[in-house]
Design a protein around this motif. Structure first.
Motif, short mmCIF file in Angstrom:
data_model
loop_
_atom_site.label_atom_id
_atom_site.label_comp_id
_atom_site.label_asym_id
_atom_site.label_seq_id
_atom_site.Cartn_x
_atom_site.Cartn_y
_atom_site.Cartn_z
N ALA A 19 47.02 4.50 41.31
CA ALA A 19 45.63 4.06 41.36
C ALA A 19 44.83 4.65 40.21
CB ALA A 19 45.00 4.45 42.69
N LEU A 20 45.08 5.91 39.88
CA LEU A 20 44.39 6.55 38.76
C LEU A 20 44.75 5.86 37.44
CD1 LEU A 20 42.58 8.87 37.75
CD2 LEU A 20 44.66 10.24 37.54
N GLY A 21 46.01 5.51 37.28
CA GLY A 21 46.43 4.81 36.06
C GLY A 21 45.76 3.46 35.91
N TRP A 22 45.75 2.68 36.99
CA TRP A 22 45.10 1.37 36.94
C TRP A 22 43.60 1.50 36.73
CZ3 TRP A 22 47.27 -2.98 35.84
CH2 TRP A 22 48.60 -3.20 36.16
N GLY A 23 42.98 2.47 37.39
CA GLY A 23 41.54 2.68 37.23
C GLY A 23 41.18 3.06 35.81
N THR A 24 41.99 3.92 35.20
CA THR A 24 41.76 4.31 33.81
C THR A 24 41.90 3.10 32.88
OG1 THR A 24 42.60 6.51 34.30
CG2 THR A 24 42.51 5.88 31.99
N LEU A 25 42.94 2.31 33.10
CA LEU A 25 43.15 1.12 32.28
C LEU A 25 41.97 0.16 32.39
CD1 LEU A 25 45.17 -0.56 30.52
CD2 LEU A 25 45.85 -1.63 32.67
N TYR A 26 41.52 -0.10 33.62
CA TYR A 26 40.38 -1.00 33.83
C TYR A 26 39.11 -0.45 33.18
CZ TYR A 26 43.15 -3.66 37.20
OH TYR A 26 44.10 -4.42 37.80
N ALA A 27 38.89 0.86 33.28
CA ALA A 27 37.68 1.47 32.71
C ALA A 27 37.68 1.33 31.19
CB ALA A 27 37.59 2.94 33.11
N PHE A 28 38.81 1.63 30.55
CA PHE A 28 38.87 1.53 29.09
C PHE A 28 38.76 0.08 28.62
CE2 PHE A 28 40.40 5.88 29.05
CZ PHE A 28 39.83 6.36 27.88
N LEU A 29 39.49 -0.81 29.28
CA LEU A 29 39.42 -2.22 28.87
C LEU A 29 38.05 -2.82 29.13
CD1 LEU A 29 42.89 -3.60 30.02
CD2 LEU A 29 42.12 -3.09 27.70
N GLY A 30 37.43 -2.48 30.25
CA GLY A 30 36.10 -3.01 30.56
C GLY A 30 35.05 -2.51 29.58
N THR A 31 35.05 -1.23 29.31
CA THR A 31 34.09 -0.67 28.37
C THR A 31 34.32 -1.21 26.97
OG1 THR A 31 33.97 1.34 29.70
CG2 THR A 31 33.13 1.47 27.45
N GLY A 32 35.57 -1.28 26.57
CA GLY A 32 35.88 -1.82 25.24
C GLY A 32 35.47 -3.27 25.10
N THR A 33 35.68 -4.06 26.15
CA THR A 33 35.29 -5.47 26.11
C THR A 33 33.78 -5.63 26.01
OG1 THR A 33 37.23 -6.04 27.44
CG2 THR A 33 35.47 -7.67 27.34
N ILE A 34 33.04 -4.83 26.78
CA ILE A 34 31.58 -4.90 26.72
C ILE A 34 31.09 -4.50 25.33
CG2 ILE A 34 29.46 -3.79 27.58
CD1 ILE A 34 30.85 -3.72 30.34
N CYS A 35 31.62 -3.42 24.77
CA CYS A 35 31.19 -2.97 23.44
C CYS A 35 31.54 -4.01 22.37
CB CYS A 35 31.83 -1.63 23.10
SG CYS A 35 31.24 -0.28 24.12
N TYR A 36 32.75 -4.57 22.45
CA TYR A 36 33.16 -5.58 21.48
C TYR A 36 32.29 -6.83 21.60
CZ TYR A 36 36.14 -8.79 18.87
OH TYR A 36 36.61 -9.71 17.96
N GLY A 37 31.97 -7.23 22.84
CA GLY A 37 31.12 -8.40 23.04
C GLY A 37 29.73 -8.20 22.46
N ILE A 38 29.14 -7.04 22.69
CA ILE A 38 27.81 -6.76 22.13
C ILE A 38 27.88 -6.75 20.61
CG2 ILE A 38 26.02 -4.98 21.94
CD1 ILE A 38 26.62 -4.29 24.88
N TRP A 39 28.94 -6.18 20.06
CA TRP A 39 29.12 -6.13 18.60
C TRP A 39 29.16 -7.55 18.03
CZ3 TRP A 39 29.70 -2.25 14.94
CH2 TRP A 39 30.23 -2.64 13.73
N LYS A 40 29.92 -8.42 18.67
CA LYS A 40 30.05 -9.79 18.17
C LYS A 40 28.78 -10.60 18.39
CE LYS A 40 33.91 -9.81 16.20
NZ LYS A 40 33.94 -10.02 14.75
N LEU A 41 28.08 -10.37 19.50
CA LEU A 41 26.84 -11.08 19.76
C LEU A 41 25.76 -10.75 18.73
CD1 LEU A 41 26.56 -11.01 23.63
CD2 LEU A 41 26.90 -13.01 22.19
N THR A 42 25.77 -9.55 18.21
CA THR A 42 24.77 -9.18 17.20
C THR A 42 25.12 -9.76 15.84
OG1 THR A 42 25.90 -7.09 16.69
CG2 THR A 42 24.15 -7.02 18.36
N GLY A 43 26.36 -10.17 15.63
CA GLY A 43 26.77 -10.74 14.35
C GLY A 43 26.96 -9.70 13.27
N ALA A 44 27.10 -8.46 13.63
CA ALA A 44 27.25 -7.38 12.65
C ALA A 44 28.67 -7.34 12.10
CB ALA A 44 26.89 -6.05 13.28
#
Length: 151
Positions: free
Chosen positions: A79-104
């Protein structure tokens, strides 16, 4: 052709002496130690509470049995492994999406586009309120009466 101008950092870092640097390392190590001890103590307290509430079921969860194909420890690690994976992927996806939405295309453009979206924070120089307190009780007393002074 015009020469590019070199921009100054918004918050220049003053050079620290060796003594200040050592103090910061010691303070960081102290805080990390306190946080680590608190985490271990909290985890230990939780384990001991679970063991005290139902010792037989706790032992079956640690050692495993025929009724349970997986021990509690291996289930928790999975459960800790899956939770860590979801946390990193979720945060990375949100950051990447904001980066792309700004067009930077680089960090400078990103900072400028985000700076245009959010309101400017006014400078507080010189401070318009108290900045030094005798202790925590003095700070709390000041904060409890702070909004009443403005009216």
């Amino acid at each position: 052709m015009e020469q590019p101008t070199e921009s100054k950092p918004a918050f220049p870092r003053p050079e620290m002496s060796d003594e200040e640097r050592k103090f910061r390392y010691r303070a960081s190590a102290f805080l990390a130690g306190v946080a680590g001890i608190a985490a271990v103590a909290g985890f230990s307290k939780t384990i001991m509470t679970a063991k005290k509430s139902d010792p037989q079921f706790f032992e079956r969860g640690v050692q495993g049995s025929i009724a349970m194909q997986e021990t509690g420890a291996s289930l928790a690690m999975r459960a800790l492994g899956w939770g860590t994976l979801y946390a990193f992927l979720g945060t990375g996806t949100i950051c990447y999406g904001i980066w792309k939405l700004t067009g930077a295309t680089n960090m400078k453009e990103f900072r400028e586009s985000i700076g245009n979206i959010f309101p400017k924070i006014p400078k507080n120089d010189p401070p318009r309120s108290r900045t030094e307190f005798d202790g925590l009780s003095d700070l709390m007393r000041y904060l409890s009466t702070w909004d009443r002074k403005d009216k």
